[in-house]
Scaffold this motif. Sequence first.
Motif, PDB file in Angstrom:
ATOM      1  N   UNK A  38       9.812  -4.077  -6.118  1.00 10.56           N
ATOM      2  CA  UNK A  38       9.858  -5.605  -6.166  1.00 10.56           C
ATOM      3  C   UNK A  38       8.588  -6.068  -6.576  1.00 10.56           C
ATOM      4  N   UNK A  39       8.526  -7.247  -7.352  1.00  8.39           N
ATOM      5  CA  UNK A  39       7.353  -8.023  -7.555  1.00  8.39           C
ATOM      6  C   UNK A  39       6.597  -8.443  -6.540  1.00  8.39           C
ATOM      7  N   UNK A  40       7.403  -8.839  -5.289  1.00  7.03           N
ATOM      8  CA  UNK A  40       6.666  -9.293  -4.118  1.00  7.03           C
ATOM      9  C   UNK A  40       6.027  -8.012  -3.228  1.00  7.03           C
ATOM     10  N   UNK A  41       6.220  -6.691  -3.656  1.00  8.07           N
ATOM     11  CA  UNK A  41       5.874  -5.885  -2.693  1.00  8.07           C
ATOM     12  C   UNK A  41       4.488  -4.984  -3.272  1.00  8.07           C
ATOM     13  N   UNK A  42       4.297  -5.382  -4.614  1.00  5.06           N
ATOM     14  CA  UNK A  42       3.067  -4.788  -5.235  1.00  5.06           C
ATOM     15  C   UNK A  42       1.848  -5.081  -4.605  1.00  5.06           C
ATOM     16  N   UNK A  43       1.578  -6.321  -4.267  1.00  5.35           N
ATOM     17  CA  UNK A  43       0.396  -6.716  -3.669  1.00  5.35           C
ATOM     18  C   UNK A  43       0.009  -5.987  -2.389  1.00  5.35           C
ATOM     19  N   UNK A  44       1.037  -6.269  -1.544  1.00  9.50           N
ATOM     20  CA  UNK A  44       0.911  -5.602  -0.264  1.00  9.50           C
ATOM     21  C   UNK A  44       0.571  -4.059  -0.190  1.00  9.50           C
ATOM     22  N   UNK A  45       1.301  -3.339  -0.966  1.00  5.65           N
ATOM     23  CA  UNK A  45       1.290  -2.101  -1.315  1.00  5.65           C
ATOM     24  C   UNK A  45      -0.461  -1.821  -1.794  1.00  5.65           C
ATOM     25  N   UNK A  46      -0.621  -2.371  -2.730  1.00  6.76           N
ATOM     26  CA  UNK A  46      -1.893  -2.343  -3.357  1.00  6.76           C
ATOM     27  C   UNK A  46      -3.059  -2.481  -2.276  1.00  6.76           C
ATOM     28  N   UNK A  47      -2.880  -3.489  -1.359  1.00  2.50           N
ATOM     29  CA  UNK A  47      -3.738  -3.802  -0.254  1.00  2.50           C
ATOM     30  C   UNK A  47      -4.075  -2.548   0.639  1.00  2.50           C
ATOM     31  N   UNK A  48      -2.850  -2.347   1.018  1.00  2.00           N
ATOM     32  CA  UNK A  48      -2.886  -1.083   2.074  1.00  2.00           C
ATOM     33  C   UNK A  48      -3.468   0.294   1.498  1.00  2.00           C
ATOM     34  N   UNK A  49      -3.359   0.590   0.024  1.00  2.00           N
ATOM     35  CA  UNK A  49      -3.912   1.642  -0.579  1.00  2.00           C
ATOM     36  C   UNK A  49      -5.328   1.534  -0.554  1.00  2.00           C
ATOM     37  N   UNK A  50      -6.043   0.429  -0.970  1.00  2.94           N
ATOM     38  CA  UNK A  50      -7.377   0.168  -0.827  1.00  2.94           C
ATOM     39  C   UNK A  50      -8.123  -0.005   0.461  1.00  2.94           C
ATOM     40  N   UNK A  51      -7.324   0.005   1.432  1.00  2.00           N
ATOM     41  CA  UNK A  51      -7.880   0.149   2.834  1.00  2.00           C
ATOM     42  C   UNK A  51      -8.051   1.619   3.139  1.00  2.00           C
ATOM     43  N   UNK A  52      -7.169   2.743   2.537  1.00  2.00           N
ATOM     44  CA  UNK A  52      -6.787   4.014   2.959  1.00  2.00           C
ATOM     45  C   UNK A  52      -7.532   4.936   2.095  1.00  2.00           C
ATOM     46  N   UNK A  53      -8.083   4.568   0.776  1.00  2.00           N
ATOM     47  CA  UNK A  53      -8.398   5.800  -0.130  1.00  2.00           C
ATOM     48  C   UNK A  53      -9.952   5.228  -0.488  1.00  2.00           C
ATOM     49  N   UNK A  54     -10.355   6.353  -1.370  1.00  2.00           N
ATOM     50  CA  UNK A  54     -11.670   6.210  -1.959  1.00  2.00           C
ATOM     51  C   UNK A  54     -11.851   5.718  -3.213  1.00  2.00           C
ATOM     52  N   UNK A  55     -10.544   5.015  -3.356  1.00  2.00           N
ATOM     53  CA  UNK A  55     -10.484   4.703  -5.093  1.00  2.00           C
ATOM     54  C   UNK A  55     -10.234   3.152  -5.210  1.00  2.00           C
ATOM     55  N   UNK A  56     -10.228   2.610  -6.234  1.00  2.00           N
ATOM     56  CA  UNK A  56      -9.873   1.186  -6.710  1.00  2.00           C
ATOM     57  C   UNK A  56      -8.472   1.268  -7.094  1.00  2.00           C
ATOM     58  N   UNK A  57      -7.420   0.652  -6.318  1.00  2.00           N
ATOM     59  CA  UNK A  57      -6.275   0.614  -6.911  1.00  2.00           C
ATOM     60  C   UNK A  57      -6.072  -0.934  -7.271  1.00  2.00           C
ATOM     61  N   UNK A  58      -5.352  -0.891  -8.200  1.00  2.00           N
ATOM     62  CA  UNK A  58      -5.089  -2.513  -8.692  1.00  2.00           C
ATOM     63  C   UNK A  58      -4.005  -2.495  -9.806  1.00  2.00           C
ATOM     64  N   UNK A  59      -3.298  -3.631  -9.943  1.00  2.00           N
ATOM     65  CA  UNK A  59      -1.850  -3.712 -10.986  1.00  2.00           C
ATOM     66  C   UNK A  59      -2.947  -4.022 -12.222  1.00  2.00           C
ATOM     67  N   UNK A  60      -2.703  -3.153 -13.393  1.00  2.00           N
ATOM     68  CA  UNK A  60      -3.241  -3.149 -14.625  1.00  2.00           C
ATOM     69  C   UNK A  60      -2.646  -4.792 -15.333  1.00  2.00           C
ATOM     70  N   UNK A  61      -3.901  -4.968 -16.155  1.00  2.00           N
ATOM     71  CA  UNK A  61      -3.647  -6.445 -16.889  1.00  2.00           C
ATOM     72  C   UNK A  61      -3.246  -5.700 -18.278  1.00  2.00           C
ATOM     73  N   UNK A  62      -2.799  -6.832 -19.097  1.00  2.00           N
ATOM     74  CA  UNK A  62      -2.296  -6.453 -20.259  1.00  2.00           C
ATOM     75  C   UNK A  62      -3.647  -5.741 -20.976  1.00  2.00           C
ATOM     76  N   UNK A  63      -3.520  -4.964 -21.936  1.00  2.00           N
ATOM     77  CA  UNK A  63      -4.664  -4.134 -22.887  1.00  2.00           C
ATOM     78  C   UNK A  63      -5.880  -3.819 -21.833  1.00  2.00           C
ATOM     79  N   UNK A  64      -5.619  -3.733 -20.648  1.00  2.00           N
ATOM     80  CA  UNK A  64      -6.839  -3.429 -20.034  1.00  2.00           C
ATOM     81  C   UNK A  64      -7.204  -1.885 -20.249  1.00  2.00           C
ATOM     82  N   UNK A  65      -8.619  -1.576 -20.368  1.00  2.00           N
ATOM     83  CA  UNK A  65      -9.066  -0.170 -20.451  1.00  2.00           C
ATOM     84  C   UNK A  65      -8.595   0.773 -19.290  1.00  2.00           C
TER      85      UNK A  65
END
Length: 71
Positions: A38-65
């Motif tokens: 669900x669209x309402x779930x993605x931001x919470x999920x990304x926030x949790x991932x960013x707190x627990x991993x050594x990478x940058x997790x984000x939702x991709x933008x249109x035509x983003x490299x």
Amino acid sequence: MKAVVIGASYGGMETIRKLLMNMPESFETPVIIVLHIGANTINTYLSQLNQKTNRKEKEAGEKEAIRRKTV
């Protein structure tokens, strides 16, 4: 550029989290994840991932490299 691509639905979110948490910091290949959640779930999920991993997790933008060490 090579990339790792993972597809999952809501039931695979915990597995993806574990996979990302266990990737060595030296692993620089971009990871592309397609989630069917669900669209309402993605931001919470990304926030949790960013707190627990050594990478940058984000939702991709249109035509983003695609960038190394980014999910």
